[in-house]
Design an enzyme around this catalytic site. Structure first.
Site, PDB file in Angstrom:
ATOM      1  N   ARG A  45       0.796  -1.225   0.000  1.00 36.72           N
ATOM      2  CA  ARG A  45       0.000   0.000   0.000  1.00 36.72           C
ATOM      3  C   ARG A  45       0.838   1.289   0.000  1.00 36.72           C
ATOM      4  NH1 ARG A  45      -3.257   1.423   3.351  1.00 36.72           N
ATOM      5  NH2 ARG A  45      -4.786   2.197   1.864  1.00 36.72           N
ATOM      6  N   TYR A  49      -0.060   3.595  -3.099  1.00 38.29           N
ATOM      7  CA  TYR A  49      -0.900   4.782  -2.861  1.00 38.29           C
ATOM      8  C   TYR A  49      -0.230   5.833  -1.992  1.00 38.29           C
ATOM      9  CZ  TYR A  49      -4.056   0.775  -3.492  1.00 38.29           C
ATOM     10  OH  TYR A  49      -4.645  -0.369  -3.917  1.00 38.29           O
ATOM     11  N   CYS A  69      14.275  -5.511  -3.050  1.00 39.51           N
ATOM     12  CA  CYS A  69      15.315  -4.743  -3.712  1.00 39.51           C
ATOM     13  C   CYS A  69      14.714  -3.581  -4.500  1.00 39.51           C
ATOM     14  CB  CYS A  69      16.153  -5.646  -4.595  1.00 39.51           C
ATOM     15  SG  CYS A  69      15.185  -6.818  -5.529  1.00 39.51           S
ATOM     16  N   GLU A  70      13.974  -2.735  -3.809  1.00 38.54           N
ATOM     17  CA  GLU A  70      13.381  -1.552  -4.441  1.00 38.54           C
ATOM     18  C   GLU A  70      13.424  -0.412  -3.434  1.00 38.54           C
ATOM     19  OE1 GLU A  70      10.387  -1.612  -7.002  1.00 38.54           O
ATOM     20  OE2 GLU A  70      10.478  -3.755  -7.439  1.00 38.54           O
ATOM     21  N   TYR A 102      -6.363  -5.232   2.885  1.00 37.84           N
ATOM     22  CA  TYR A 102      -5.591  -4.945   1.660  1.00 37.84           C
ATOM     23  C   TYR A 102      -4.089  -5.084   1.876  1.00 37.84           C
ATOM     24  CZ  TYR A 102     -10.135  -3.353   0.204  1.00 37.84           C
ATOM     25  OH  TYR A 102     -11.478  -3.302  -0.074  1.00 37.84           O
TER      26      TYR A 102
HETATM   27  C1  LIG Z   1     -17.693  -3.017  -5.371  1.00 37.97           C
HETATM   28  C2  LIG Z   1     -16.947  -2.873  -4.105  1.00 37.97           C
HETATM   29  N1  LIG Z   1     -17.599  -3.037  -2.951  1.00 37.97           N
HETATM   30  C3  LIG Z   1     -16.974  -2.940  -1.765  1.00 37.97           C
HETATM   31  C4  LIG Z   1     -15.619  -2.641  -1.698  1.00 37.97           C
HETATM   32  C5  LIG Z   1     -15.004  -2.553  -0.358  1.00 37.97           C
HETATM   33  O1  LIG Z   1     -14.352  -1.379  -0.125  1.00 37.97           O
HETATM   34  P1  LIG Z   1     -13.788  -1.039   1.311  1.00 37.97           P
HETATM   35  O2  LIG Z   1     -12.867  -2.138   1.712  1.00 37.97           O
HETATM   36  O3  LIG Z   1     -13.108   0.228   1.107  1.00 37.97           O
HETATM   37  O4  LIG Z   1     -14.951  -0.958   2.229  1.00 37.97           O
HETATM   38  C6  LIG Z   1     -14.907  -2.428  -2.877  1.00 37.97           C
HETATM   39  C7  LIG Z   1     -13.500  -1.969  -2.862  1.00 37.97           C
HETATM   40  O5  LIG Z   1     -13.254  -0.751  -2.817  1.00 37.97           O
HETATM   41  C8  LIG Z   1     -15.576  -2.562  -4.114  1.00 37.97           C
HETATM   42  O6  LIG Z   1     -14.922  -2.423  -5.254  1.00 37.97           O
HETATM   43  N1  LIG Z   2      -6.621  -1.789  -2.513  1.00 38.88           N
HETATM   44  C1  LIG Z   2      -7.041  -0.492  -2.032  1.00 38.88           C
HETATM   45  C2  LIG Z   2      -8.529  -0.436  -1.832  1.00 38.88           C
HETATM   46  C3  LIG Z   2      -9.285  -0.697  -3.080  1.00 38.88           C
HETATM   47  C4  LIG Z   2     -10.450  -1.524  -2.803  1.00 38.88           C
HETATM   48  C5  LIG Z   2     -10.952  -2.261  -3.990  1.00 38.88           C
HETATM   49  N2  LIG Z   2     -12.148  -1.720  -4.569  1.00 38.88           N
HETATM   50  C6  LIG Z   2      -6.289  -0.131  -0.790  1.00 38.88           C
HETATM   51  O1  LIG Z   2      -5.446  -0.870  -0.364  1.00 38.88           O
HETATM   52  O2  LIG Z   2      -6.495   0.905  -0.217  1.00 38.88           O
END
Ligand SMILES: Cc1ncc(COP(=O)(O)O)c(C=O)c1O
Ligand SMILES: N[C@@H](CCCC[NH3+])C(=O)O
Length: 430
Positions: free
Chosen positions: A328, A332, A359-360, A388
């Protein structure tokens, strides 16, 4: 984090108390600098399970689902499996009466293997294959009206709409403004409903939208709710059809750093419920049944990760995990907190950059004040690691993905074991 951000804490020694709002409710520091979560010593767990180690407090998951239920008593809570998925968690969510948002046949297969009823699964995805939709699920959220559907059965479906509401989150995890690849643009929504109604096998029961992730703007949810109910009204006017379900997606944000604001759950619930009641009353519609799909909010703050310090090189603290178990920050620019556990230090806090083993140069886990006497062998605990991270983990550099251990009421149980070289070789069939 800039040096300026660190100034208020630099120079002081490590606080004994845990930073409020970041750790599971059950977490506490003992006099011997042990971190106890769910009644289990994480120092002891790190000794027996090794590091990096991911821990999930199941009591915190229960607590958070309970808070959602109390805020939205009539809503269906469909946990978004993409945040974290394993059978142990699925069984827990099943017992809590949640539905599941799955976004591939693979996620559905894991849920099914845990005995989760297909009827309570909602399948998502922008490019579902016939294999994905071949698995029985209660509802499918179609990203466009011509997506594949299961052959030879009437399938309950919802149509995903981009409501053109900006939830003011990171652009890479914004999904509801219409400038992304997800769903049908609001302006085309009525025609898309018409196309879907003409499709044999599709039984349209409702509409769906999802604004993005790590969202704090509760006014954006209210606006989305209003727009979606108005659209339900237009669908009824044009096709004479009353759709009973409205799925407003997930996205509820969580704090990651000391001092970060929390998500206003009560405000979110109040605004959404008032918007649904007002707009459906105005359109003369029955109030649609609400579904919400939180992922991060349920599991993020239930997770704690432990890393062992391998080396201290000036301000860099090199640990034994990294972007393979937390991509993450690299993806991001996400920011994390970390603290020394397992040893008491009275040394002053100085700015450190916690980096991983990959290695980054992008393999940075946290910019955080840590004791000046930090040394190899020390343990760092990172909060809010439940969402995530393991679900987006890789085995980059052929580093095995770390284990996940559930803790609750003084007991612990391995949910996911550590990935080993033999696991990597199992799929190397050349
Ligand atoms: C369609 C959909 N629903 C629910 C979520 C769950 O999101 P969050 O984990 O931010 O609640 C996501 C990811 O963002 C999504 O793509
Ligand atoms: N992967 C993202 C969230 C996106 C959720 C998928 N719709 C994160 O780590 O913040």
């Amino acid at each position: 984090m800039t040096l300026f951000d660190l100034v208020p804490t630099l120079g002081r020694s490590h606080p004994v108390a845990l930073e409020p709002g970041l750790w599971p409710r059950s977490a506490r520091m003992t006099d011997t600098a042990d971190l106890v979560v769910g009644g289990v010593s994480l120092i002891a767990l790190a000794r027996t399970r090794g590091t990096p180690l991911h821990v999930l407090d199941l009591g915190e998951v229960d607590r958070r689902v309970g808070l959602l239920r109390a805020a939205l008593p009539e809503a269906e809570i469909a946990y978004a499996c993409k945040a974290l998925l394993c059978r142990g968690l699925v069984r827990r969510l099943d017992a809590l009466g949640c539905a599941l948002d799955v976004c591939s046949g693979g996620e559905a297969a894991v849920a099914e293997a845990a005995g989760f009823p297909a009827e309570r699964m909602i399948m998502h995805g922008t490019a579902k294959t016939t294999a994905d939709v071949g698995r029985p699920v209660g509802r499918i959220v179609l990203d466009r009206p011509d997506e594949p559907l299961p052959p030879a059965r009437a399938q309950r479906v919802l149509l995903r709409i981009a409501p053109e509401v900006d939830a003011r989150t990171h652009p890479k995890i914004t999904t509801g403004t219409g400038a992304q690849q997800f769903g049908v643009p609001l302006a085309e929504a009525e025609d898309a409903v018409g196309a879907l109604l003409a499709r044999p096998g599709a039984h349209l029961v409702g509409l769906h939208c999802h604004l993005g992730s790590q969202v704090f703007a509760v006014d954006a949810y209210e606006e989305a709710a209003r727009r979606m109910v108005r659209l339900l009204g237009r669908v009824r006017e044009r096709y004479g059809l009353t759709l009973g379900e409205l799925d407003l997606g997930g996205g509820l944000g969580v704090p990651y750093l000391p001092g970060d604001a929390d998500f206003d759950l009560a405000g979110y619930a109040r605004r959404v419920l008032v918007a649904l009641a007002y707009e459906s009353g105005k359109a003369g519609l029955p109030r649609p049944r609400l579904t919400v799909e939180p992922g991060r909010w349920v599991v993020g703050p239930a997770g704690v990760a432990l890393y062992r310090v391998a080396a201290v090189k000036g301000r860099f603290v090199v640990v034994d995990g990294g972007m393979s178990d937390n991509p993450r920050p690299a993806l991001y620019g996400a920011r994390y907190h970390a603290r020394l556990v397992g040893r008491r230090s009275t040394a002053v806090l100085v700015a450190h950059t916690v980096v991983g083993r990959h290695c980054e140069a992008a393999d940075v886990l946290a910019d955080v004040p840590l004791p000046a006497d930090l040394r190899p062998g020390d343990l760092l605990a990172v909060p809010v690691t439940g969402a995530y991270q393991l679900s987006m983990a890789s085995n980059y550099n052929a580093v095995g993905r770390p284990p996940l251990v559930a803790v609750h009421d003084g007991t612990h149980r391995l949910l996911l074991r550590r990935e080993r070289a033999a696991d990597l070789l199992r799929r190397d069939v050349g």
